[in-house]
Motif scaffolding. Sequence first.
Motif, PDB file in Angstrom:
ATOM      1  N   GLN A   1       3.527   1.757  -1.476  1.00 59.77           N
ATOM      2  CA  GLN A   1       4.150   2.023  -2.768  1.00 59.77           C
ATOM      3  C   GLN A   1       3.442   3.144  -3.527  1.00 59.77           C
ATOM      4  O   GLN A   1       4.022   3.789  -4.385  1.00 59.77           O
ATOM      5  N   ARG A   2       2.154   3.353  -3.209  1.00 57.91           N
ATOM      6  CA  ARG A   2       1.430   4.399  -3.934  1.00 57.91           C
ATOM      7  C   ARG A   2       1.563   5.768  -3.266  1.00 57.91           C
ATOM      8  O   ARG A   2       1.026   6.756  -3.780  1.00 57.91           O
TER       9      ARG A   2
ATOM     10  N   ASP B   1       3.395   9.077  -2.434  1.00 63.69           N
ATOM     11  CA  ASP B   1       4.429   9.882  -3.075  1.00 63.69           C
ATOM     12  C   ASP B   1       5.576  10.119  -2.082  1.00 63.69           C
ATOM     13  O   ASP B   1       5.363  10.702  -1.005  1.00 63.69           O
TER      14      ASP B   1
ATOM     15  N   ALA C   1       0.826  -1.212   0.000  1.00 64.79           N
ATOM     16  CA  ALA C   1       0.000   0.000   0.000  1.00 64.79           C
ATOM     17  C   ALA C   1       0.857   1.257   0.000  1.00 64.79           C
ATOM     18  O   ALA C   1       0.508   2.263  -0.638  1.00 64.79           O
TER      19      ALA C   1
END
Length: 309
Positions: free
Chosen positions: A194-195, A197, A192
């Motif tokens: 990874q998304r 920024d 999760a």
Amino acid sequence: MSTSHSGSLVPFLSGRSYWWYLLPGAALLTLIVLVPLGWNVYLSFTDYRGIVAPTWTGLDNWITLIGDERFWLSFRNSVAMILAMVIAPTLIGLVIAAALFDVIGRKFGGRLASFLRATYYLPQILPSVIAAIVIGWILRPENGALNTILESIGLGHLASNWLGSPDTALVSIMAVLVWIQVGYPVVIFMAALQRVDPELYEAAEIDGAGWFRRFAAITMPMIRPEMFVVALTCTIAALKVFGPVYALTGGGPNFATIVPSYYSYSQFFQSQQVGYGAAIATALTIVILLVSIVFVWAQNRAERKEAAR
């Protein structure tokens, strides 16, 4: 002409070719899940010992179930399983995932973070019975690794029959389940993250926000949907946990570690009270269904509140 005729025979397949791809899964679901579930619900209203045909007894099994102290003890132990498989692993996994992503990954590279993530997930790969056998060797009272270590460092007075004493058996199984379960939320939460920024973390760090502040202000809100998923799936797993209890204690000592799934199993195969075991399994299914509905409702409500802001 033939197409129109085919569509009239099976209206919902007309012009919707993707339905054909769902039919094998639907057939397997019916054969493997729905039919056995219906049969189990039927057996819960019967007196059946697995030999002669079941005899309809109405609500007798359910009335017995309501007054069965051992059944309610098994559900009280399920609360301990939820603590060990949901609350503790989710909190620990959340901190570990955030640390791996925000600290280890940024300072030492993604490869080390990925390696550590795989290390935490390793107990999930092991079959639960195999993991339980290994833990059983560690917790063995005579020459187990844990008691041996305690004696070697001068804490021999703390040595115990960890799985053979009613005072420590449930806590020991809970510790095993935390170890087994913690890798699952780590993997889900890191995926999760990874998304998110990375510039958000960098900007917060430039503004003087420490790790905990970044964790509370950025990490937690961003992975809230995954937290619901982990909480739901782990709660269901906790309610139907069976393998570690079966391999380590068999529900003992003195029923100190009995859980609904093992209690149902014991009625099915040990006491040959198949109808009563089916009632226990059906009650557990109803509880899991209600818990799932509550989780989905809570998640939808949280999403609506978030969208309204």
